[in-house]
Write a protein that holds these residues in place. Structure first.
Motif, PDB file in Angstrom:
ATOM      1  N   THR A  58      -2.329  -4.499 -18.281  1.00 28.52           N
ATOM      2  CA  THR A  58      -2.663  -5.901 -18.588  1.00 28.52           C
ATOM      3  C   THR A  58      -1.691  -6.811 -17.831  1.00 28.52           C
ATOM      4  O   THR A  58      -0.607  -6.394 -17.435  1.00 28.52           O
ATOM      5  N   THR A  59      -2.111  -8.053 -17.633  1.00 26.36           N
ATOM      6  CA  THR A  59      -1.318  -8.951 -16.773  1.00 26.36           C
ATOM      7  C   THR A  59       0.087  -9.158 -17.319  1.00 26.36           C
ATOM      8  O   THR A  59       1.019  -9.364 -16.543  1.00 26.36           O
ATOM      9  N   GLU A  60       0.263  -9.097 -18.643  1.00 31.86           N
ATOM     10  CA  GLU A  60       1.624  -9.282 -19.171  1.00 31.86           C
ATOM     11  C   GLU A  60       2.481  -8.043 -18.975  1.00 31.86           C
ATOM     12  O   GLU A  60       3.695  -8.095 -19.181  1.00 31.86           O
ATOM     13  N   ASN A  61       1.870  -6.931 -18.556  1.00 33.73           N
ATOM     14  CA  ASN A  61       2.633  -5.704 -18.345  1.00 33.73           C
ATOM     15  C   ASN A  61       2.848  -5.364 -16.874  1.00 33.73           C
ATOM     16  O   ASN A  61       3.319  -4.285 -16.551  1.00 33.73           O
ATOM     17  N   LEU A  62       2.496  -6.279 -15.986  1.00 35.43           N
ATOM     18  CA  LEU A  62       2.722  -6.057 -14.557  1.00 35.43           C
ATOM     19  C   LEU A  62       4.221  -6.065 -14.305  1.00 35.43           C
ATOM     20  O   LEU A  62       4.919  -6.996 -14.689  1.00 35.43           O
ATOM     21  N   LYS A  63       4.694  -5.002 -13.669  1.00 41.11           N
ATOM     22  CA  LYS A  63       6.143  -4.920 -13.442  1.00 41.11           C
ATOM     23  C   LYS A  63       6.428  -4.365 -12.067  1.00 41.11           C
ATOM     24  O   LYS A  63       5.727  -3.482 -11.588  1.00 41.11           O
ATOM     25  N   TYR A  64       7.487  -4.829 -11.483  1.00 43.14           N
ATOM     26  CA  TYR A  64       7.924  -4.363 -10.169  1.00 43.14           C
ATOM     27  C   TYR A  64       8.011  -2.835 -10.146  1.00 43.14           C
ATOM     28  O   TYR A  64       8.578  -2.231 -11.053  1.00 43.14           O
ATOM     29  N   GLY A  65       7.449  -2.250  -9.117  1.00 48.26           N
ATOM     30  CA  GLY A  65       7.599  -0.808  -8.931  1.00 48.26           C
ATOM     31  C   GLY A  65       6.455   0.021  -9.496  1.00 48.26           C
ATOM     32  O   GLY A  65       6.300   1.186  -9.137  1.00 48.26           O
ATOM     33  N   LYS A  66       5.666  -0.565 -10.399  1.00 45.76           N
ATOM     34  CA  LYS A  66       4.532   0.185 -10.954  1.00 45.76           C
ATOM     35  C   LYS A  66       3.553   0.523  -9.841  1.00 45.76           C
ATOM     36  O   LYS A  66       3.281  -0.296  -8.970  1.00 45.76           O
ATOM     37  N   ARG A  67       3.001   1.723  -9.897  1.00 52.21           N
ATOM     38  CA  ARG A  67       2.000   2.128  -8.923  1.00 52.21           C
ATOM     39  C   ARG A  67       0.622   1.964  -9.544  1.00 52.21           C
ATOM     40  O   ARG A  67       0.385   2.432 -10.659  1.00 52.21           O
ATOM     41  N   ALA A  68      -0.248   1.308  -8.821  1.00 56.71           N
ATOM     42  CA  ALA A  68      -1.535   0.956  -9.420  1.00 56.71           C
ATOM     43  C   ALA A  68      -2.675   1.093  -8.440  1.00 56.71           C
ATOM     44  O   ALA A  68      -2.502   0.970  -7.220  1.00 56.71           O
ATOM     45  N   GLY A 102       0.799  -1.219   0.000  1.00 51.80           N
ATOM     46  CA  GLY A 102       0.000   0.000   0.000  1.00 51.80           C
ATOM     47  C   GLY A 102       0.832   1.270   0.000  1.00 51.80           C
ATOM     48  O   GLY A 102       1.927   1.332   0.572  1.00 51.80           O
ATOM     49  N   ILE A 103       0.304   2.290  -0.676  1.00 52.19           N
ATOM     50  CA  ILE A 103       0.903   3.621  -0.619  1.00 52.19           C
ATOM     51  C   ILE A 103      -0.213   4.616  -0.291  1.00 52.19           C
ATOM     52  O   ILE A 103      -1.399   4.291  -0.396  1.00 52.19           O
ATOM     53  N   GLY A 104       0.163   5.816   0.123  1.00 47.75           N
ATOM     54  CA  GLY A 104      -0.836   6.839   0.474  1.00 47.75           C
ATOM     55  C   GLY A 104      -1.690   6.346   1.624  1.00 47.75           C
ATOM     56  O   GLY A 104      -1.188   5.807   2.615  1.00 47.75           O
ATOM     57  N   GLU A 105      -2.991   6.470   1.449  1.00 46.12           N
ATOM     58  CA  GLU A 105      -3.893   6.084   2.537  1.00 46.12           C
ATOM     59  C   GLU A 105      -3.875   4.576   2.802  1.00 46.12           C
ATOM     60  O   GLU A 105      -4.376   4.120   3.824  1.00 46.12           O
ATOM     61  N   ASP A 106      -3.321   3.795   1.874  1.00 48.28           N
ATOM     62  CA  ASP A 106      -3.260   2.342   2.067  1.00 48.28           C
ATOM     63  C   ASP A 106      -1.906   1.874   2.592  1.00 48.28           C
ATOM     64  O   ASP A 106      -1.632   0.674   2.623  1.00 48.28           O
ATOM     65  N   LYS A 107      -1.087   2.793   2.974  1.00 47.89           N
ATOM     66  CA  LYS A 107       0.247   2.461   3.496  1.00 47.89           C
ATOM     67  C   LYS A 107       0.120   1.449   4.633  1.00 47.89           C
ATOM     68  O   LYS A 107      -0.772   1.540   5.476  1.00 47.89           O
ATOM     69  N   GLY A 108       1.013   0.443   4.600  1.00 50.02           N
ATOM     70  CA  GLY A 108       0.992  -0.578   5.653  1.00 50.02           C
ATOM     71  C   GLY A 108       0.095  -1.754   5.331  1.00 50.02           C
ATOM     72  O   GLY A 108       0.134  -2.789   5.989  1.00 50.02           O
TER      73      GLY A 108
END
Lengths: 368, 368
Positions: free
Chosen positions: A309-319, A263-269
Motif C-alpha cells: 500500500t502507498t503508506e508502506n512504500l519504503k526505500y529498498g523494497k523490491r516490487a 529496474g532489476i533483473g530484466e529491467d535493469k537500467g
C-alpha cells in the motif's frame, strides 16, 4: 449464500489489498478486527446480489481518511452501532444488509466486522471494484444514488449527519470533517433499495478478492511464482525494480506522493515512476505511460506478491509494477469524468485501457 | 411583551455592534435582511425571559464564520426554514421561540429575520452578552447545555447535523464544516427548555442593545458628544487615535489581527495596540494593558461613535478605544477558563476587571 468464516478473512484481505491499488487502507488493523468480530459474533452471511430482496434497504459502510493515519488510529468498535442507529433513526426503518463501498485492505474488512457485530448479512458487491480516494467516486454516484444521509462517526464518539445538494459536496464537507475528527472516521451512507443496489454496484467483489488472495498466497509454492501470479490473476506486468525514492505529503485529508523504482533483473537500467493520491493513479516506464486511473495500478512485493500500500512504500523494497483492468462502468464517459486522469489533475494524459497500453508496451519490449 | 418593528431595527443593530466588541458580524447585511423580513412578515414578538413558559423548547440561531466573509457571502433565506425543520424533525417537536446566541451586528439581526419568517417569538436574551469567536464560548456551555444537535446550513442547500461528545468538539468540527461550506453558515443548536433557558442566558440583550444604539445615534446632537456617549453608555475611555497599521489574517475560519493607533488630541504622542480574533481580545496603551477578554473592547468612530468591526479597520480612521464590563458569568473561574486571556493564547496576561484597570489607568493619566 455462503458464510465468511475466520479461515476466509486472510485471503479476502490480501486480494482486496491488490484491488485497493495501493489504497483502501492497510489490511493489518482491519484484518485483526474482522477476525476478532467473527470469532465473537460468528460467521457472516454473504449474499450474492440476486439473493437480495428488492424491498430491502442496504448501505455501504467503510472507513474514510488518509491511510497513513489509519495505521495509528483505528476504530474502537463504537462507530458501527452508532452510524447504524443514526441511519435507522433517520430512515425510520431497519437496515437489512451492508455492502462494501470499495475494495481495499481495510475497507474489505470494515463491512465484515460491522456485519458480524450487527448480525446482518453482507452483500457480495462494492461501489468501485477497487479503491478511489474520493467519497463520490463510486458506482452509486454513477447510478444516481445520493450519499444522503452521509453519517460519519469517530472513535471518540462524535457523529455527524451530512445532507448535501450533490455527492461532490459530500466529498468537500465530509473530507473536512474527517480531518477535524483526526484523519480517520467510519461512514455509513448512500442507503438504497435492494432493487437499486443491483444495478448500481460492481458484482462479486468479495469472491473476486478472495480468489486473488488465494493466488497470492499460493504463488510461492509454484515452480515459477511470478508466472503463476501473473497468469492466474490476469495482471499485466510492466516493471520489476527497487524503490529508490518516495515523495510523500499528507494534505487536505489525502496522502499524495510519487515513488521511483530502478529496474532489476530484466529491467535493469530502466526506471519507473508511479504517482498516487491515496491510490496509485499513474505509472510510467522510462517516460512512457503504461497505466492510469481508472485502471488498477499495483505495486506488489517481487518475491511474495503481497500488495504494497502507498503508506508502506519504503526505500529498498523490491516490487513488481502491475496493472489490472477496472470495471466497465469506469470506462464510460461519465465514469472517466468522475475517476479518469483529468479528475486527478493529470494534465494532457489520455485514458487508454490498460490492456491496450500493455499490448503496445510488450510489443516494444520484445523489439527492444 | 413588545413588538420589534422596522423602527427598532437600526438602534438594535447599532447597539449590538458595540456589544459585538469588533465582531459578531457587520450589521450592514443583517440589518437589510431583518428590515425586509419584518416588512414582509410583520413585527416580531419580543418576550422577556419571565414571559416564556418553562415547558417551551427554545434555541439560539445565528451566523457562524469569519466576519470578513459574511460581507461578500450572505444568507439567502433558505437556511432558516431548513435548520428549523431539521431541528424539529430531530427533536420530534416544534420550536416555540428563538433567542440570540450572541450580541453582534449581524447576529442580533439573524434571529429577528428568522423569527419574522417563522412567525415565532424572540426572547430578549442571548448566550454571551457580547460576541466571542468560539462556538462553545457561551453561557449555555457554562450552564451545561449541550450544543447537540448542532445544525449547520449553507446558502447552497447543504445541511449538517453534528452530535458531539462535548461543546469543544462542536467548535472543532463545526469550524471545519464552516470553512468547507465557504466560510459563512447559519446555525441552530443547543435546544433547551424555557426553564433551563432562564438560568442559562444573559438577560435583556435586545433592550440593552437598543438603548446603546439610541445613545450612539443621538450623541452627535449633544453639546459634548463624546461626554454624552461615554456618560450614557458607561463605556470607559482609554484612547483616541488614528489607525496607522492593521495586520490581518484569515485562518482556520477566523479573522486574526492587530491594529495600531497613534494618539490624537489629548493622546497625542501615545500609542495603542488592540489585538483581535474576530472580536477584540486585548488592548494596551503605551505598553500598559488596559483591557482584556472577557470584558468588551470596542473601537468606535471618534466623531459618530459608530462601532468599527474588525473587518472594517482601515488606515487613517479615527477611533476611540473604549471598554465595557462583561456579564458576571464570564468573571467566574469557569467563565474565565472558557473566555479569558489564556483561552485566546495571551500568555502571562492576567484578567482584571476593566473597571479596576480603568481606575488605575485614569489615576496614572491624571498624574501624568
Amino acid at each position: 449464500m455462503r458464510k465468511i468464516g475466520i479461515e476466509d478473512i486472510d485471503d479476502i484481505a490480501l486480494g482486496s489489498s491488490l484491488l485497493g491499488s495501493g489504497g483502501g487502507g492497510d489490511p493489518y488493523m482491519g484484518r485483526l478486527e474482522a477476525i476478532a468480530a467473527v470469532k465473537k459474533y460468528g460467521p457472516v452471511e454473504l449474499l450474492d446480489i440476486d439473493e437480495v430482496p428488492d424491498t430491502w434497504t442496504v448501505a455501504p459502510i467503510c472507513g474514510v481518511g488518509a491511510p497513513s493515519v489509519s495505521l495509528e488510529k483505528g476504530t474502537n468498535g463504537v462507530e458501527y452501532p452508532k452510524v447504524r442507529a443514526m441511519m435507522e433513526r433517520i430512515l425510520g426503518r431497519k437496515l437489512d444488509a451492508f455492502l462494501l463501498s470499495e475494495a481495499g485492505g481495510m475497507n474489505s474488512m470494515v463491512p465484515i466486522s460491522a456485519a458480524a457485530r450487527a448480525g446482518l448479512p453482507l452483500i457480495n458487491a462494492d461501489g468501485m471494484g477497487r479503491a478511489f480516494p474520493g467519497i463520490q467516486q463510486d458506482t452509486f454516484t454513477l447510478n444516481g444514488v445520493s450519499t444522503n444521509p452521509f453519517i460519519i462517526a469517530d472513535e471518540k464518539g462524535n457523529c455527524t449527519v451530512l445532507t448535501t445538494i450533490n455527492n461532490d459536496w459530500t466529498e468537500e464537507i465530509g473530507r473536512e470533517i474527517t480531518t477535524a475528527c483526526g484523519g480517520q472516521v467510519t461512514t455509513l451512507a448512500s442507503p438504497m433499495s435492494g432493487e437499486k443496489m443491483k444495478t448500481s454496484v460492481v458484482v462479486g467483489t468479495v469472491d473476486y478478492a478472495q480468489k486473488l488472495g488465494r493466488i497470492i498466497r499460493t504463488a510461492t509454492d509454484a515452480d515459477n511464482p511470478e508466472q503463476f501470479f501473473l497468469g492466474e490473476s490476469g495482471a499485466f506486468r510492466f516493471f520489476k525494480g527497487k524503490i529508490t525514492d518516495v515523495l510523500r505529503e499528507t494534505r487536505d485529508g489525502f496522502n499524495f506522493g510519487r515513488v521511483t523504482l530502478e529496474g532489476i533483473g530484466e529491467d535493469k537500467g530502466k526506471k519507473a515512476v508511479v504517482e498516487f493520491q491515496n491510490e496509485n493513479i499513474y505509472a510510467e516506464v522510462d517516460g512512457e505511460i503504461v497505466a492510469t486511473v481508472p485502471d488498477l495500478i499495483c505495486l506488489v512485493d517481487s518475491e511474495t506478491f503481497v500488495p504494497i500500500t502507498t503508506e508502506n512504500l519504503k526505500y529498498g523494497k523490491r516490487a513488481l509494477v502491475v496493472g489490472l483492468p477496472c470495471d466497465a462502468a469506469w470506462r464510460t464517459p461519465r465514469g472517466l469524468e468522475l475517476a479518469g486522469p483529468a479528475w486527478f489533475g493529470l494534465k494532457d494524459v489520455e485514458y487508454r485501457p490498460v490492456e491496450e497500453r500493455y499490448a503496445e508496451f510488450s510489443k516494444e519490449e520484445s523489439h527492444a
